[in-house]
Design an enzyme around this catalytic site. Structure first.
Site, PDB file in Angstrom:
ATOM      1  N   HIS A 243       5.081 -38.055  21.873  1.00 21.31           N
ATOM      2  CA  HIS A 243       5.633 -38.436  23.181  1.00 21.31           C
ATOM      3  C   HIS A 243       5.015 -39.750  23.695  1.00 21.31           C
ATOM      4  O   HIS A 243       5.688 -40.749  23.852  1.00 21.31           O
ATOM      5  CB  HIS A 243       5.348 -37.339  24.216  1.00 21.31           C
ATOM      6  CG  HIS A 243       5.816 -35.973  23.852  1.00 21.31           C
ATOM      7  ND1 HIS A 243       7.136 -35.594  23.795  1.00 21.31           N
ATOM      8  CD2 HIS A 243       5.099 -34.857  23.541  1.00 21.31           C
ATOM      9  CE1 HIS A 243       7.225 -34.310  23.460  1.00 21.31           C
ATOM     10  NE2 HIS A 243       6.014 -33.843  23.306  1.00 21.31           N
TER      11      HIS A 243
HETATM   12  O1  RIB Z   1       6.089 -33.293  27.905  1.00 22.69           O
HETATM   13  C1  RIB Z   1       5.244 -34.096  27.121  1.00 22.69           C
HETATM   14  C2  RIB Z   1       4.190 -34.734  27.960  1.00 22.69           C
HETATM   15  O2  RIB Z   1       3.386 -33.724  28.571  1.00 22.69           O
HETATM   16  C3  RIB Z   1       3.205 -35.589  27.148  1.00 22.69           C
HETATM   17  O3  RIB Z   1       2.731 -36.639  27.932  1.00 22.69           O
HETATM   18  C4  RIB Z   1       2.094 -34.630  26.836  1.00 22.69           C
HETATM   19  O4  RIB Z   1       0.846 -35.294  26.623  1.00 22.69           O
HETATM   20  C5  RIB Z   1       2.028 -33.848  28.119  1.00 22.69           C
HETATM   21  O5  RIB Z   1       1.273 -34.599  29.044  1.00 22.69           O
END
Ligand code: RIB
Ligand code: CA
Length: 313
Positions: A243
């Site tokens: 992500h």
């Molecule tokens: O949904 C994914 C996000 O939530 C990413 O930033 C992960 O690190 C959590 O913070």
């Protein structure tokens, strides 16, 4: 072209860690003015510690790390140990940090930096709940038009939610903060699950990290080995979604991403859809566009960039 000045706001988190490593490995592209920790994946004492652990893993112990808000603006903190483990960085066993935590509060650092640096020259890179950014905007509304761009990981549209049926984690944890940020008027670019779920660390890609044979390459492979099980079980994914590194990769190679400039609003009133990013992807409302919402990624190009840069550390 001088490197772009950025502040990384983060809740490490294995994927945050890779995003930070990519930034610190790219000094010709990015000048990391500071890293501000926020409560999210795990509580603040762990996210600030993990941020320092990652800086030392990168061999950059002079990086300034600040602790920020330990709870959302108006709600109890929801954490994600079920994804990231109880330390937030489960997977590799990394030494406790020896570099100092800065005394200044992260929110004050964000405000002071935006007021001191020339207007329009600092990009904010939130990788977790938007609490620090929103509190800075509440305390100092004058900083909104001094922000060059906010490039954040959060939200979802076609992919819907990962923490509830409707909401992505970063937005869900502090929807009031997200509402403030999305209304602040600064240019916003969003890396939603629609993109990050296409940045999957398949086995060959993770083997390439491990094959670097460096402490960074091996640690990233071990982080991914741990982090991937949540998405594999839930989605049947071919690997862990990276992500947060989509944010730093976008700053280095924006051509790897495509999206639309649309209206995105945050649900804060309904328990059923709390934290949903209501993205007007098809332009069916007359609500003004306030964000560039990414929809696709050149994932092979992303992993080629990531692997090449991690090899530098
Ligand atoms: O949904 C994914 C996000 O939530 C990413 O930033 C992960 O690190 C959590 O913070
Ligand atoms: Ca994160």
């Amino acid at each position: 072209m001088p490197p772009r000045k950025i502040i990384i706001d983060t809740d490490p988190g294995q994927d945050d860690a890779v995003a930070i490593l990519l930034a610190l490995a790219s000094p010709e592209d990015l000048e990391v003015l500071g890293i501000t920790a926020v409560a999210g994946n795990v509580p603040l004492p762990l996210t600030e510690k993990n941020a320092r652990i990652v800086c030392e893993l990168a061999g950059k112990p002079d990086t300034k790390v600040f602790a920020g808000c330990d709870a959302p603006i108006a709600r109890k903190l929801v954490t994600a140990e079920h994804v990231h483990g109880k330390t937030g960085l489960d997977g590799p066993s990394l030494p406790d940090p020896t570099m100092p935590l800065q005394d200044q509060h992260a929110v004050d650092f964000i405000i002071d930096t935006l007021r001191t640096e020339p207007a329009g020259t600092v990009t904010l890179c939130p990788l977790g709940p938007l609490t620090n950014i929103a509190v800075a905007l509440q305390r100092a509304p004058d900083i909104a038009n001094r922000i060059q761009e906010i490039v954040l990981m959060g939200g979802a549209y076609f992919e819907v939610g990962n923490i509830t049926p409707a909401a992505e984690f970063n937005i869900y944890v502090d929807p009031e903060a997200a509402k403030i940020v999305f209304a602040c008027g600064a240019p916003i670019t969003i890396m939603p699950l629609d993109v990050t779920h296409k940045a999957l660390v398949t086995e060959p890609r993770n083997n390439a990290f491990r094959a670097l044979g460096t402490p960074v390459g091996v640690a990233v492979a071990q982080m991914t080995d741990f982090f991937e099980r949540f998405d594999k079980e839930k989605y049947g994914s071919a690997g862990a979604p990276l992500h947060d590194p989509c944010v730093t990769a976008y700053l280095i190679r924006p051509d790897l991403f495509t999206g639309r400039h649309i209206n995105v609003e945050i649900e804060t009133g309904s328990d059923l859809t709390l934290g949903m990013t209501v993205a007007d992807w098809w332009g069916v409302t007359d609500r003004p566009a306030n964000a560039t919402f990414m929809g696709d990624i050149d994932s092979d190009g992303f992993f080629a960039l990531l692997t090449e840069r991690l090899a530098r550390l």
